[in-house]
Design an enzyme around this catalytic site. Structure first.
Site, PDB file in Angstrom:
ATOM      1  N   LYS A 125       0.847  -1.181   0.000  1.00  0.00           N
ATOM      2  CA  LYS A 125       0.000   0.000   0.000  1.00  0.00           C
ATOM      3  C   LYS A 125       0.882   1.230   0.000  1.00  0.00           C
ATOM      4  O   LYS A 125       1.852   1.309   0.765  1.00  0.00           O
ATOM      5  CB  LYS A 125      -0.907   0.007   1.238  1.00  0.00           C
ATOM      6  CG  LYS A 125      -1.808   1.232   1.351  1.00  0.00           C
ATOM      7  CD  LYS A 125      -2.597   1.176   2.642  1.00  0.00           C
ATOM      8  CE  LYS A 125      -3.567   2.356   2.771  1.00  0.00           C
ATOM      9  NZ  LYS A 125      -2.893   3.660   2.788  1.00  0.00           N
ATOM     10  N   GLY A 175       6.879   6.271  -1.097  1.00  0.00           N
ATOM     11  CA  GLY A 175       8.208   5.746  -1.382  1.00  0.00           C
ATOM     12  C   GLY A 175       8.854   5.031  -0.218  1.00  0.00           C
ATOM     13  O   GLY A 175      10.062   4.821  -0.211  1.00  0.00           O
ATOM     14  N   ARG A 176       8.053   4.660   0.753  1.00  0.00           N
ATOM     15  CA  ARG A 176       8.550   3.992   1.961  1.00  0.00           C
ATOM     16  C   ARG A 176       9.521   4.857   2.762  1.00  0.00           C
ATOM     17  O   ARG A 176      10.269   4.355   3.604  1.00  0.00           O
ATOM     18  CB  ARG A 176       9.214   2.646   1.612  1.00  0.00           C
ATOM     19  CG  ARG A 176       8.225   1.571   1.111  1.00  0.00           C
ATOM     20  CD  ARG A 176       7.178   1.283   2.177  1.00  0.00           C
ATOM     21  NE  ARG A 176       6.316   0.151   1.896  1.00  0.00           N
ATOM     22  CZ  ARG A 176       5.100   0.236   1.356  1.00  0.00           C
ATOM     23  NH1 ARG A 176       4.628   1.419   0.987  1.00  0.00           N
ATOM     24  NH2 ARG A 176       4.366  -0.829   1.175  1.00  0.00           N
ATOM     25  N   LEU A 177       9.533   6.157   2.526  1.00  0.00           N
ATOM     26  CA  LEU A 177      10.342   7.063   3.347  1.00  0.00           C
ATOM     27  C   LEU A 177       9.501   7.502   4.542  1.00  0.00           C
ATOM     28  O   LEU A 177       9.201   8.687   4.735  1.00  0.00           O
ATOM     29  CB  LEU A 177      10.827   8.263   2.536  1.00  0.00           C
ATOM     30  CG  LEU A 177      11.895   7.958   1.491  1.00  0.00           C
ATOM     31  CD1 LEU A 177      12.288   9.218   0.726  1.00  0.00           C
ATOM     32  CD2 LEU A 177      13.136   7.353   2.174  1.00  0.00           C
TER      33      LEU A 177
END
Length: 215
Positions: A11, A192-194
């Site tokens: 997600k 961006g999973r940051l």
């Protein structure tokens, strides 16, 4: 039955970011703020938290319990003292809890030591519970093996008859714990999973220091 592609499930987190200057100086205030926001959006079970414990053997176990109060010293929850988690906390008081609110794309982790609440506080909370829950606390030998579910139903009927027509007292094996934190971590999902992670750690002489952690 075909197995779903679990590795492909993901997600993208798209909600707003979390700047350090927008965090409260006291992590207890920040926890209360995020909890209030989870309640405001009618998140399912907003006070549910995963409690992780480990006994003397060092083997970890986790289960969901409900936060029942934010006191001056920490987080309050209730359970059976003789349950598996109760026995583990007696052997090793160091625990951690996790709140996960996917609708808000947020997590909170808290770690510290637990201590039992006073009998008076446990009595007061027990008296506020629904009667069926009070009876269940007497009927269930939590975490013990039983031969069949019908055994529990029979025990419940026996307890129900025992206390018929009078208040149900708190069982001596049931009560509250206070988790006194020595760290808090707040996590906000980002694209961006940051993801953004901020950890509060004690800072002398009193207060908290905020650390930024890589996701």
């Amino acid at each position: 039955m075909a197995t779903k592609d679990l590795a492909g499930l993901r997600k993208e987190f798209t909600r707003g970011g979390l700047a350090p200057e927008n965090l409260a100086a006291d992590p207890r205030q920040q926890l209360q703020l995020w909890l209030d926001e989870a309640i405001a959006v009618e998140h399912p079970e907003p006070n549910a938290m995963t409690l992780a414990t480990a006994g003397a053997d060092g083997h970890p176990h986790a289960r969901v319990v409900l936060l029942k109060g934010l006191e001056e010293g920490g987080l309050v929850f209730y359970t059976n003292y003789q349950s598996a988690k109760g026995q583990e906390m007696a052997e090793n008081p160091w625990v951690s809890v996790l709140f996960f609110w996917p609708l808000l794309e947020r997590q909170i982790r808290v770690g510290g030591k637990v201590q039992q609440l006073s009998p008076e506080l446990s009595d007061a909370y027990f008296a506020s519970r629904p009667r069926a829950s009070q009876l269940g606390a007497w009927a269930s030998p939590q975490s013990e093996e039983v031969s069949a579910y019908e055994v529990l139903e029979q025990r419940f009927r026996e307890v129900e008859e025992r206390f018929k027509g009078r208040p149900v007292p708190r069982p001596p094996h049931w009560g509250g714990y206070l988790l006194v934190p020595d760290w808090y971590e707040f996590w906000q999902g980002r694209p961006g999973r940051l993801h953004q992670r901020y950890r509060y750690v004690p800072s002398a002489p009193s207060g908290w220091r905020l650390a930024v952690l890589a996701p």
